[in-house]
Structure formats: structure tokens, C-alpha cells
Scaffold this motif. Structure first.
Motif, mmCIF file in Angstrom:
data_model
loop_
_atom_site.group_PDB
_atom_site.id
_atom_site.type_symbol
_atom_site.label_atom_id
_atom_site.label_comp_id
_atom_site.label_asym_id
_atom_site.label_seq_id
_atom_site.Cartn_x
_atom_site.Cartn_y
_atom_site.Cartn_z
ATOM 1 N N LEU A 90 1.544 10.874 12.822
ATOM 2 C CA LEU A 90 0.634 10.081 12.095
ATOM 3 C C LEU A 90 -0.441 9.567 13.053
ATOM 4 O O LEU A 90 -1.279 9.472 12.667
ATOM 5 C CB LEU A 90 1.499 9.071 11.417
ATOM 6 C CG LEU A 90 0.781 8.514 10.465
ATOM 7 C CD1 LEU A 90 0.583 8.863 9.431
ATOM 8 C CD2 LEU A 90 1.617 6.836 10.161
ATOM 9 N N GLU A 124 -2.965 3.395 13.662
ATOM 10 C CA GLU A 124 -1.846 4.320 12.831
ATOM 11 C C GLU A 124 -1.151 3.060 11.824
ATOM 12 O O GLU A 124 -0.476 3.743 10.801
ATOM 13 C CB GLU A 124 -0.855 4.624 13.993
ATOM 14 C CG GLU A 124 0.376 5.267 13.356
ATOM 15 C CD GLU A 124 1.336 5.598 14.496
ATOM 16 O OE1 GLU A 124 1.152 5.480 15.574
ATOM 17 O OE2 GLU A 124 2.524 6.118 14.238
ATOM 18 N N HIS A 126 -0.415 3.601 7.941
ATOM 19 C CA HIS A 126 1.025 3.645 7.490
ATOM 20 C C HIS A 126 1.245 2.443 6.230
ATOM 21 O O HIS A 126 1.602 2.847 5.321
ATOM 22 C CB HIS A 126 1.893 3.225 8.332
ATOM 23 C CG HIS A 126 3.288 3.037 8.356
ATOM 24 N ND1 HIS A 126 4.140 2.648 7.565
ATOM 25 C CD2 HIS A 126 4.352 4.125 8.788
ATOM 26 C CE1 HIS A 126 5.415 2.751 7.337
ATOM 27 N NE2 HIS A 126 5.585 3.903 8.051
ATOM 28 N N ARG A 127 0.363 1.446 6.295
ATOM 29 C CA ARG A 127 0.744 0.661 5.342
ATOM 30 C C ARG A 127 -0.231 1.101 4.226
ATOM 31 O O ARG A 127 0.389 1.080 2.817
ATOM 32 C CB ARG A 127 -0.093 -0.761 5.693
ATOM 33 C CG ARG A 127 0.833 -1.694 6.620
ATOM 34 C CD ARG A 127 0.529 -3.005 6.686
ATOM 35 N NE ARG A 127 -1.034 -3.048 7.269
ATOM 36 C CZ ARG A 127 -1.531 -3.142 8.526
ATOM 37 N NH1 ARG A 127 -0.376 -3.177 9.430
ATOM 38 N NH2 ARG A 127 -2.553 -3.118 8.812
ATOM 39 N N ARG A 142 1.827 3.751 2.257
ATOM 40 C CA ARG A 142 2.881 3.509 1.526
ATOM 41 C C ARG A 142 2.561 2.775 0.361
ATOM 42 O O ARG A 142 3.217 2.878 -0.748
ATOM 43 C CB ARG A 142 3.883 2.404 2.436
ATOM 44 C CG ARG A 142 5.207 2.373 1.919
ATOM 45 C CD ARG A 142 6.227 1.357 2.829
ATOM 46 N NE ARG A 142 7.458 1.490 2.396
ATOM 47 C CZ ARG A 142 8.473 0.940 3.022
ATOM 48 N NH1 ARG A 142 8.331 0.760 4.043
ATOM 49 N NH2 ARG A 142 9.698 0.585 2.222
ATOM 50 N N THR A 176 6.921 6.113 2.962
ATOM 51 C CA THR A 176 6.348 6.309 4.161
ATOM 52 C C THR A 176 5.941 7.421 4.369
ATOM 53 O O THR A 176 6.355 8.429 3.835
ATOM 54 C CB THR A 176 7.400 5.774 5.256
ATOM 55 O OG1 THR A 176 8.400 6.802 5.147
ATOM 56 C CG2 THR A 176 8.010 4.375 4.968
ATOM 57 N N PRO A 177 5.076 7.431 5.520
ATOM 58 C CA PRO A 177 4.360 9.185 5.729
ATOM 59 C C PRO A 177 5.540 10.169 6.010
ATOM 60 O O PRO A 177 5.798 11.373 5.811
ATOM 61 C CB PRO A 177 3.660 8.803 6.836
ATOM 62 C CG PRO A 177 2.767 7.543 6.607
ATOM 63 C CD PRO A 177 4.026 6.471 6.057
#
Length: 338
Positions: A301, A313, A317-318, A321, A327-328
Motif C-alpha cells: 500500500l 499511506e 488507508h483511512r 476503508r 481495509t486495503p
């Protein structure tokens, strides 16, 4: 660009390596060469996957003169058909808008038809779609079973009654003649040939990477954010601009300026077509790129965030999601390939 074709595990019950099949890719005036290029790619990929030569392709013609293709460039054969010493010849389709006067339409192709007729009997003749016409005209299908594209049925049955037509079958092999129906008939032809020369797991890899269409399922969060599904020309241009721009540099005024529109006009267009604000729409396009990278590459990621221009990153991610509910990593496991 496809992933490298390398063995993932030791092969069991693999065919014994043999001399590569010498396959001639026939060029003739007005042919549609896309299938020939695809067949050449598949042959090369098969060799890479098997780590040995499997199919050697040669561009052949009735002579060595440049050949004008259908609405494409002129291509020059590297060897004349009579001198090629081939195991098989692949005859591509040609563009036919009507089956009226087939004999007249085949007349300019007489040199190619004669060259096919003169091939040694041991040479396999593969043809598909309207290219089956040339195979039939050469006499190589006489007394043999064959198939072709369905809408040619009446004309072929009338003109080549000595052929045992089996139009209900997508591929027919009878002796040294193999025919396939449809404009993509080169796929079953190559699959049939490679199936005799590759281990099952290698053939499955080849199908997954080069033959099978990409799965069409997509996460609901990204539905409608596909370039080909967008009817508005300005929004297609906008999507390309967003895809090519770093995520942390996306600004509505900059996008509007690139399109020659006012920010207000562009915002209204986006809202009307997508139901989203312009800022939300741009983020979704970038997150769709993230989803494709997660599914199509093994990149971590952090690297994906860097490549697509996200500030961090953790921020990516946030955002991912929040958009998908996953999540990724969970998304990659659920939607990614092998």
C-alpha cells in the motif's frame, strides 16, 4: 502489460519437450490481422511460461510483397508460403459486408488461395471466421468437417457443398484442417494447439493472463466510475485528467481550467451525472485506481500511495476503508487475483 509468465510450482505429468511448432501467420490483401498479432503474443507467452520454445511464428504471404490489411498498415511477409517449411498455417478473417458474389470477392485473393492449395498435405491448415473461405476455396476442406461464422452458412453450403459443414460447433478438427467460428476464432485454435504442448497448469496460467476477460465485478463504491461507462465527453476527459494527476494535487479549479469550463459549470455537470460533489467524485476515481492496483499488482500500500500521489499511506488507508468498508488488505484478499 501482463505479469511475467513464470512457473509457480513444479509441473506434474507435463508433456515432453518437443521441437517447437512452426506456425505461419498468413497475410493476404484485406485480411484483419489483429488475430495474427494476438496469436503471436500467445505463442511467445507460452514459451515464456514453459521455459522452452513451444510455437515459432513466421509472417508468411503468397510472395514477399507488402500486403495491405483491412483499414490498417501494409505488412510485409518475412518468407513466402511455398518456402516456409511450416507445420501449420493460420488464416485470419477478412471483412465481408455481404455474401453476395463470393467468387468475385475472392478473385483478388487468388494468389493466397493457390499458395494454400499447394501446401504439402502434412501441413495443418487453421482458419477462422471468414478466413475459412480461403481454406474452402483452396480445396483443403473438401470431404472434411468444418465450421465457420454462422451468417456465412447459406453461402458456404451452396458454394462449397463438398465440405461437411458443422455450423453448430465452435471448433472442428478433421485431419490436417482445423476451423473455428467467430471473429475471435484464433483463441480456440490456439488453445487447442497449446493444449497439446503445455502442462495443464501452464495452460491455465496462459488462459488467465491472456485469454480470459478481466472479471467485470466491481465494488459498489466504484460502480459508475469507469471511463467506458461514462457517456459525457467532458466527464471522460475529466476522468483521464484525474487519473493522470497526483491525488494530493486534485483541485476543482485546475480541472475546470484543463477542460475549458468554469468550476461552477463543471461541479453542476458532475453532480448531475454522478450524484456526487466534484471533490468526492475525484477522490472516488483515485480510490478506484487504488482498488485496481490492489487487485492487479503485489505492490504494498505504501508504494501504491506514492505512485498515485496520496499524501500518506495512513491517509489512503483511512480513505479507502471509509469508501469501501474494508481495509486495503481485506479488499485485496476478497477481490484480487491468485
Amino acid at each position: 502489460m501482463t505479469a511475467p509468465l513464470v512457473p509457480s510450482a513444479p509441473r506434474r505429468h507435463a508433456p515432453q519437450p518437443t521441437a517447437p511448432l512452426r506456425l505461419g501467420l498468413l497475410l493476404y490483401p484485406g485480411c484483419m490481422p489483429a488475430g495474427l498479432f494476438a496469436a503471436a503474443d500467445m505463442a511467445r507467452a507460452a514459451g515464456l511460461r514453459a521455459q522452452r520454445p513451444v510455437v515459432q511464428t513466421l509472417w508468411v504471404g503468397a510472395d514477399l510483397q507488402p500486403v495491405p490489411t483491412w483499414q490498417g498498415p501494409s505488412l510485409t511477409p518475412t518468407v513466402a508460403l511455398a518456402a516456409a517449411d511450416l507445420d501449420a498455417v493460420l488464416v485470419p478473417g477478412l471483412w465481408l459486408s455481404s455474401t453476395d458474389g463470393l467468387a468475385a470477392q475472392l478473385q483478388p485473393l487468388a494468389p493466397a488461395v493457390q499458395a494454400l492449395a499447394a501446401l504439402p498435405r502434412r501441413t495443418q491448415l487453421w482458419s477462422y471466421c471468414a478466413g475459412v473461405l480461403l481454406a474452402a476455396a483452396s480445396g483443403r476442406l473438401r470431404g472434411r468437417g468444418a465450421t465457420a461464422t454462422w451468417w456465412l452458412r447459406a453461402a458456404l453450403e451452396q458454394q462449397y457443398s463438398a465440405v461437411h459443414w458443422r455450423f453448430d460447433e465452435p471448433l472442428v478438427q478433421d485431419g490436417a484442417a482445423t476451423t473455428a467460428a467467430g471473429a475471435n476464432g484464433y483463441l480456440p485454435l490456439m488453445l487447442h494447439a497449446l493444449g497439446e504442448r503445455l502442462a495443464p497448469e501452464a495452460l491455465a496460467d496462459l488462459q488467465a493472463l491472456l485469454m480470459l476477460p478481466r472479471p467485470r465485478t466491481t465494488h459498489p463504491a466504484f460502480a459508475g466510475h469507469d471511463l467506458m461507462a461514462t457517456a459525457d465527453a467532458d466527464l471522460r476527459r475529466a476522468m483521464l485528467w484525474v487519473q493522470r494527476s497526483p491525488a494530493n494535487e486534485l483541485r476543482l479549479p485546475a480541472l475546470a481550467d484543463a477542460l475549458g469550463l468554469s468550476p461552477r459549470t463543471l461541479a453542476r455537470r458532475v453532480q448531475a451525472h454522478t450524484g456526487l460533489s466534484a471533490a468526492h467524485w475525484m477522490r472516488r476515481i483515485k480510490l478506484r485506481q487504488v482498488s485496481e492496483a490492489l487487485c492487479d499488482t503485489p505492490q504494498p500500500l505504501k508504494r501504491i500511495a506514492e505512485d498515485l500521489g496520496f499524501a500518506s499511506e495512513a491517509g489512503l488507508h483511512r480513505a479507502f476503508r471509509q469508501a469501501t468498508g474494508q481495509t486495503p488488505l481485506a479488499y485485496r484478499m476478497a477481490h484480487g487475483g491468485a
